[in-house]
Design an enzyme around this catalytic site. Structure first.
Site, PDB file in Angstrom:
ATOM      1  N   LYS A 118      21.748  70.651  58.290  1.00  0.00           N
ATOM      2  CA  LYS A 118      21.236  70.659  59.664  1.00  0.00           C
ATOM      3  C   LYS A 118      19.813  70.115  59.709  1.00  0.00           C
ATOM      4  CE  LYS A 118      24.045  74.286  61.827  1.00  0.00           C
ATOM      5  NZ  LYS A 118      25.063  74.410  60.804  1.00  0.00           N
ATOM      6  N   GLU A 202      15.540  76.671  65.759  1.00  0.00           N
ATOM      7  CA  GLU A 202      15.650  75.880  66.981  1.00  0.00           C
ATOM      8  C   GLU A 202      15.351  76.747  68.192  1.00  0.00           C
ATOM      9  OE1 GLU A 202      18.925  72.411  65.906  1.00  0.00           O
ATOM     10  OE2 GLU A 202      19.530  74.123  67.130  1.00  0.00           O
ATOM     11  N   HIS A 237      29.295  82.974  67.727  1.00  0.00           N
ATOM     12  CA  HIS A 237      29.156  81.534  67.494  1.00  0.00           C
ATOM     13  C   HIS A 237      30.433  80.912  66.932  1.00  0.00           C
ATOM     14  CE1 HIS A 237      24.943  82.193  68.341  1.00  0.00           C
ATOM     15  NE2 HIS A 237      24.881  83.069  67.359  1.00  0.00           N
ATOM     16  N   ARG A 294      34.501  66.091  59.323  1.00  0.00           N
ATOM     17  CA  ARG A 294      35.875  66.467  58.999  1.00  0.00           C
ATOM     18  C   ARG A 294      36.672  66.574  60.284  1.00  0.00           C
ATOM     19  NH1 ARG A 294      35.501  71.414  61.150  1.00  0.00           N
ATOM     20  NH2 ARG A 294      33.618  72.654  60.817  1.00  0.00           N
TER      21      ARG A 294
END
Length: 653
Positions: A118, A202, A237, A294
């Site tokens: 990330k 973030e 999530h 993927r």
């Protein structure tokens, strides 16, 4: 062009079944790999050949690169499809395939490595001009630096595992005081799940939509997008409901997001199937979240609105063929919705569940699709993700797709293990979701409205007693005696989640009268067999499905799945109840950490033990104030559901 002949699927469950089916349709021979726990799993039975790669633990089987490469070598497989999860985004695995002369059906190891971080991927996206959420993605990973950066970003913030996905290693932190503990927890979970404890921070985008773009690229440098999927309904999530197209995205926004996704793919010289995920705010501004290198779990909804078999495309691209379609040829047709069927208990904050599947039946109709990797009699253990299957529906309109999928769920029978069937039905029928207003805050806002009652109601207990009465009578072959005109009376004691309920029954002919907790219920039995019972209540007949295993009853009466123990003739026994001070394992799993010592004083609600099961960490908390009298586990122990872990002593305070 690379001629492929035999494909090994380095995965399990429904995605392994899905890949095998497309590969077979294209004429490829297939190889399954399996752990000891999956010896008779559907994907093993469907493949042409299968190889055992180790014990149940993923670290000793599905994550063993050497075992999978060896399986490809001994079976002569010349290509490996990684599915999703496990090694699908492992750059070292892609390199190992290349070194062994086996085609990896996916992007290059360099692209996987870049987009699998990330931190690094966000830096690359900023350089490519893709909109990104403000945050910190530096290489200084000290707590001091992360705390300082969080203060600069401003709370609330998201802590994320740089190497991971699926909600693992991810924490929402509302205030600075909670950050150090959340950093520790996220690092621990990330290291266990992905082998890396690197984190990024973030700014938390409040109540966004989660919209992702399916991209595809070939080895000739061509790249296109196949429009979007809306995956906003999530818990922890993890996505629960997905649909295509998004009810929020118009043509102009689709164009902008699609262009950004293609730019992201080209920025890393991508080849194959990938998904670029974005957060979208109420004004239509979107921000790069991550790129999954993927196939996605939710790929079926894209297939159903585009008419494209994405696995077939993967195999063709891996063989060196160009993309079968240009961007100008993309057409969206109708609407598709997918739900993820999980072995979890919505009544207990979606706690993952273990158990054996007693009944599994899904309606087969045009426009309905089932992607499943389970079968009756299969044991669902604690070693793997709790997702059991995906149910998908296509229709010309969104309204019809939602209605048909909700009806499909209502007709689905899954007994033997607690699950989210009722919850999914309620989500699809919720006014906010029907109106297309769902954001990532949907479950936080409306989840309680969609969740079955926290315990069986008196009506459910009466139905359970009715089923047991009919089932016992049939087994004893004394139905004629049990149904004579003179009233028969009996008492059932039903145990559920440590609680016992008394149900008084009076049977006269086909009529059953029940007394439960001061409430009276009357129903008629219109018919029954070994798997279902037709019950008439208030003049309305409906069929209730059940299964039995000795004294255990698995029942779904339309208000949730229940596992009852018939303790009517059992001796009374003490067990852990609320405030008992006996901390037991909530499911099969491994002890990650014991946070207390004998003699230590603890408070009600304090985390005593951290249990890892189904790829997640679960804090187990004290149910009373007291002192630790005894500890029966240690880090690394494998424990069974309801195994005693810690004893508290109120007297010791």
């Amino acid at each position: 062009m690379t001629a492929l002949h035999k494909i090994l699927i380095a995965n399990r469950g429904e995605i392994a079944v899905r890949v095998i089916r497309s590969a077979k349709q294209m004429g490829y021979r297939t190889v399954a790999v399996f752990s000891d726990a999956d010896d008779n799993a559907p994907h093993v039975q469907l493949a042409d050949e299968a190889v055992n790669i180790g014990p149940a633990a993923v670290s000793e089987s599905y994550l063993r690169v050497d075992a999978i490469i060896d399986a490809a070598t001994k079976t002569g497989a010349d290509a490996i499809h990684p599915g999703y999860g496990f090694l699908s985004e492992n750059a070292d695995f892609a390199r190992a395939c290349q070194a062994a002369g086996v085609t990896f059906i996916g992007p290059s190891s360099d692209a996987i490595e870049l987009m699998g971080s990330k931190r690094l991927s966000k830096l690359a996206m900023i350089a490519a001009g893709v909109p990104c959420v403000p945050g910190y993605e530096g290489d200084d990973q000290s707590d001091e630096r992360l705390v300082a950066e969080a203060e600069c970003i401003g709370f609330p913030i998201m802590v994320k595992a740089s190497a991971g996905g699926g909600g693992r290693g991810m924490r929402l932190v509302d205030q600075a005081a909670d950050l150090p503990e959340q950093l520790r927890s996220a690092r621990s979970e990330a290291l266990s799940a992905f082998g890396s404890d690197e984190l990024i921070l973030e700014k938390a985008v409040q109540q966004p939509r989660h919209v992702e773009i399916q991209v595809f690229a070939d080895s000739q440098g061509n790249a296109i997008h196949l429009a979007e999927r809306d995956c906003s309904v999530q818990r922890r999530h993890q996505k629960v409901v997905e649909e295509a197209p998004s009810p929020f995205v118009d043509d102009a926004l689709r164009q902008r997001m699609g262009d950004a996704a293609v730019a992201a793919a080209k920025a890393c010289n991508y080849c194959g199937a990938g998904t670029v995920e974005f957060l979208v705010d109420a004004q239509g501004s979107f921000y790069f979240l991550e790129m999954n290198t993927r196939l996605q779990v939710e790929h079926p909804v894209t297939e159903m609105v585009t008419g494209v078999d994405l696995v077939e495309w993967q195999l063709r691209i891996a063989s060196g063929e160009p993309l079968p379609m240009a961007q100008s040829q993309l057409r969206l047709n109708g609407h598709a919705v997918e739900v993820r069927l999980y072995a979890e208990e919505p009544r207990q904050q979606f706690m993952p569940q273990t158990g054996r599947i007693a009944r599994w039946q899904v309606p087969q109709e045009p426009g309905l699709r089932l992607d499943s990797g389970i079968g009756e009699g299969q044991l669902i253990g604690a070693h793997y993700d709790p997702m059991l299957a995906k149910l998908i529906c296509w229709a010309p309109s969104r309204e019809e797709a939602l209605r048909r999928l909700a009806s499909m769920l209502q007709d689905t029978v899954l007994l033997g293990i607690n699950n989210n069937l009722q919850f999914l039905q309620a989500v699809l029928r919720h006014p906010s979701f029907i109106a297309g207003e769902a954001t990532t805050a949907f479950i936080a806002e409306y989840g309680e409205q969609c969740t079955p009652p926290p315990e069986p109601g008196t009506a459910s207990l009466a139905r359970a007693a009715a089923v047991l009465y009919e089932s016992n009578a049939a087994a004893a072959k004394t139905m004629s005696a049990w149904r004579r005109s003179a009233p028969e009376s009996c008492v059932f004691t039903l145990a559920w989640e440590g609680q016992e309920y008394r149900v008084d029954l009076v049977a006269t002919g086909k009529q059953r009268e029940f007394g439960v907790a001061g409430q009276r219920h009357t129903l008629q039995v219109a018919g029954s067999d070994a798997q279902s019972c037709v019950i008439e209540e208030d003049g309305v007949r409906r069929r209730i499905h059940f299964a039995r295993d000795g004294k255990q009853l698995f029942l779904d009466d339309g208000s949730g799945h229940f596992i009852f123990d018939d303790t009517s003739h059992a001796a009374a026994k003490a067990d852990a109840t609320a405030g008992s001070g006996l901390l037991k394992a909530s499911m099969d799993g491994a002890i990650v950490e014991v946070l207390v010592a004998e003699g230590e004083k603890v408070s009600c609600g304090q985390t005593l033990v951290v249990l890892e099961a189904m790829k997640m960490e679960h804090p187990l908390k004290a149910d009373m104030d007291g002192a630790v009298a005894a500890i029966h586990c240690q880090a690394g122990d494998q424990v069974k559901s309801r195994q005693l872990l810690v004893e508290l002593n109120e007297e010791a305070l």
